[in-house]
Write a protein that holds these residues in place. Structure first.
Motif, short mmCIF file in Angstrom:
data_model
loop_
_atom_site.label_atom_id
_atom_site.label_comp_id
_atom_site.label_asym_id
_atom_site.label_seq_id
_atom_site.Cartn_x
_atom_site.Cartn_y
_atom_site.Cartn_z
N UNK A 46 0.84 -1.21 0.00
CA UNK A 46 0.00 0.00 0.00
C UNK A 46 0.87 1.24 0.00
N UNK A 47 0.48 2.21 -0.82
CA UNK A 47 1.16 3.50 -0.76
C UNK A 47 0.47 4.40 0.26
N UNK A 48 0.92 5.64 0.34
CA UNK A 48 0.41 6.55 1.37
C UNK A 48 -1.08 6.80 1.22
N UNK A 49 -1.53 6.98 -0.03
CA UNK A 49 -2.97 7.22 -0.25
C UNK A 49 -3.80 5.99 0.11
N UNK A 50 -3.27 4.81 -0.19
CA UNK A 50 -4.00 3.59 0.16
C UNK A 50 -4.13 3.43 1.67
N UNK A 51 -3.05 3.73 2.38
CA UNK A 51 -3.08 3.63 3.85
C UNK A 51 -4.06 4.64 4.43
N UNK A 52 -4.04 5.85 3.88
CA UNK A 52 -4.97 6.88 4.37
C UNK A 52 -6.41 6.45 4.15
N UNK A 53 -6.70 5.86 2.99
CA UNK A 53 -8.07 5.39 2.71
C UNK A 53 -8.46 4.26 3.66
N UNK A 54 -7.51 3.37 3.96
CA UNK A 54 -7.79 2.27 4.86
C UNK A 54 -8.04 2.78 6.28
N UNK A 55 -7.30 3.79 6.70
CA UNK A 55 -7.52 4.37 8.03
C UNK A 55 -8.90 5.04 8.12
N UNK A 56 -9.30 5.68 7.02
CA UNK A 56 -10.63 6.30 7.00
C UNK A 56 -11.71 5.22 7.14
N UNK A 57 -11.51 4.10 6.48
CA UNK A 57 -12.46 2.99 6.61
C UNK A 57 -12.46 2.42 8.03
N UNK A 58 -11.30 2.41 8.67
CA UNK A 58 -11.18 1.87 10.02
C UNK A 58 -11.99 2.69 11.02
N UNK A 59 -12.10 3.99 10.76
CA UNK A 59 -12.94 4.83 11.61
C UNK A 59 -12.19 5.98 12.24
N UNK A 60 -12.92 7.04 12.56
CA UNK A 60 -12.34 8.20 13.23
C UNK A 60 -11.80 7.77 14.60
N UNK A 61 -10.63 8.28 15.02
CA UNK A 61 -10.08 7.88 16.32
C UNK A 61 -11.05 8.04 17.48
N UNK A 62 -11.85 9.11 17.49
CA UNK A 62 -12.81 9.31 18.58
C UNK A 62 -13.88 8.23 18.57
N UNK A 63 -14.32 7.84 17.37
CA UNK A 63 -15.36 6.81 17.26
C UNK A 63 -14.81 5.45 17.68
N UNK A 64 -13.62 5.13 17.20
CA UNK A 64 -13.02 3.84 17.53
C UNK A 64 -12.76 3.72 19.03
N UNK A 65 -12.20 4.77 19.63
CA UNK A 65 -11.93 4.74 21.07
C UNK A 65 -13.23 4.74 21.87
N UNK A 66 -14.25 5.40 21.32
CA UNK A 66 -15.52 5.50 22.05
C UNK A 66 -16.18 4.16 22.27
N UNK A 67 -15.90 3.18 21.43
CA UNK A 67 -16.49 1.85 21.59
C UNK A 67 -16.04 1.17 22.88
N UNK A 68 -14.94 1.64 23.42
CA UNK A 68 -14.38 1.00 24.61
C UNK A 68 -14.64 1.82 25.88
N UNK A 69 -15.37 2.90 25.75
CA UNK A 69 -15.70 3.69 26.92
C UNK A 69 -16.97 3.15 27.57
N UNK A 70 -17.04 3.32 28.89
CA UNK A 70 -18.21 2.83 29.62
C UNK A 70 -19.46 3.57 29.20
N UNK A 71 -19.35 4.91 29.05
CA UNK A 71 -20.48 5.72 28.63
C UNK A 71 -20.24 6.17 27.20
N UNK A 72 -21.09 5.73 26.29
CA UNK A 72 -20.90 6.04 24.88
C UNK A 72 -21.93 7.03 24.35
#
Length: 319
Positions: A46-72
């Motif tokens: 993967x080049x830089x653009x491919x990695x960036x697209x994959x990270x976007x698919x993985x989810x925003x950092x706040x959303x991803x971390x929010x799944x592990x918080x007690x209060x969502x």
């Protein structure tokens, strides 16, 4: 790769402190598995653009971390209906107060000025929205489990029969508050007749009944507030309504005995004509109070019959 490290650093900053390491390792493994699958699909690294697209698919950092918080969520699906129902009623009351106050600008002697005596309508609505939302957010966080489980089907309103709508009850509260403000002289309605033509004042009988009438409206406001807070208590609310009507009937019958409710005076109108005007005013009040007594008597009969039906319907449930 720098993008990946920056991404997971952003996720780590939002994770709970204690299990952050284990969660971050799990997320990294999941991302690396996706990256390998994507590289196998493309047949190249993967080049830089491919990695960036994959990270976007993985989810925003706040959303991803929010799944592990007690209060969502601030207000969850269990509490949301209660928040929404309360918010509608409270906003309706606040908006009603402002509508009545604005209308009184044209009818009072300058005693009610919304722009001078209170914040803007928008500011008041935003403030009330914030207070109600924060209250229910605290309820969501600390107290929902016990309260939402501690309810009884027997307290639900009956399937048949009609009860007063929240809008009508809220409107009655607003009108009662305006009446009490006028009754105690906080606002004064403008006299549309020039004082040198005809002056109309309340007769002394009203002063004798000042506090019973004030108490009646204070109880009515409290009863309506309870009816808004506990609409399921149909039998109790209707019983209180009947008791209020009986008390109001007693006050009106007492007032009816006076025979004289307004005092008219004038420096321009002849005495004989003024006496006829006074008699017409008294007759109008006598008829008006009499019709009100009749209407309240009919209402007591109607609501009394409904109350008996509710009692009979709830008797088997109580047994």
């Amino acid at each position: 790769m720098d993008l990946v490290e920056r991404y997971f650093a952003a996720v780590e900053r939002q994770l709970p402190a204690k299990p952050a390491g284990d969660i971050l390792a799990e997320l990294r493994d999941e991302f690396l598995a996706r990256q390998e699958d994507r590289e196998a699909e493309l047949g190249r690294p993967l080049d830089k653009k491919d990695v960036e697209a994959l990270l976007r698919e993985f989810g925003h950092p706040l959303v991803v971390a929010g799944r592990y918080r007690k209060t969502q969520h601030l207000i969850g699906p269990e509490v949301f209906p209660f928040w929404w129902a309360t918010l509608k009623v409270v906003l309706l009351i606040v908006l009603g107060v402002y509508v009545v106050a604005i209308a009184l600008n044209a009818l009072t002697e300058g005693a009610v000025k919304v722009d001078a005596a209170a914040p803007s309508v928008l500011a008041a609505l935003v403030f009330v929205f914030g207070i109600v939302t924060l209250t229910f957010a605290a309820f969501e966080r600390f107290g929902k489990s016990g309260v939402l489980q501690d309810w009884k089907p027997r307290h639900l309103p009956p399937a048949q029969g009609r009860s007063r709508s929240a809008a009508n009850v809220a409107a009655e509260i607003v009108v009662d508050l305006v009446f009490l403000a006028w009754w105690f002289g906080l606002i004064h309605f403008r006299d549309f007749l020039p004082p040198f033509v005809l002056r109309v004042d309340l007769a002394p009988v009203w002063e004798a009944w000042r506090w019973p009438i004030a108490a009646y409206y204070a109880v009515e406001i409290a009863a309506n507030a309870y009816a808004l807070a506990r609409p399921s208590q149909v039998q109790l609310n209707m019983g209180v309504l009947i008791a209020r009507y009986i008390a109001g009937l007693a006050i009106l019958i007492g007032l009816l005995q006076a025979g004289h409710w307004l005092v008219v005076s004038s420096t321009r109108i002849p005495v004989a004509v003024l006496a006829k005007i006074q008699a017409n005013f008294d007759l109008g009040f006598r008829v008006g109070i009499g019709m009100t007594v009749l209407g309240i008597g009919i209402a007591i009969g109607i609501y009394g019959r409904r109350w008996l039906r509710l009692r009979q319907a709830e008797a088997p449930l109580a047994a």
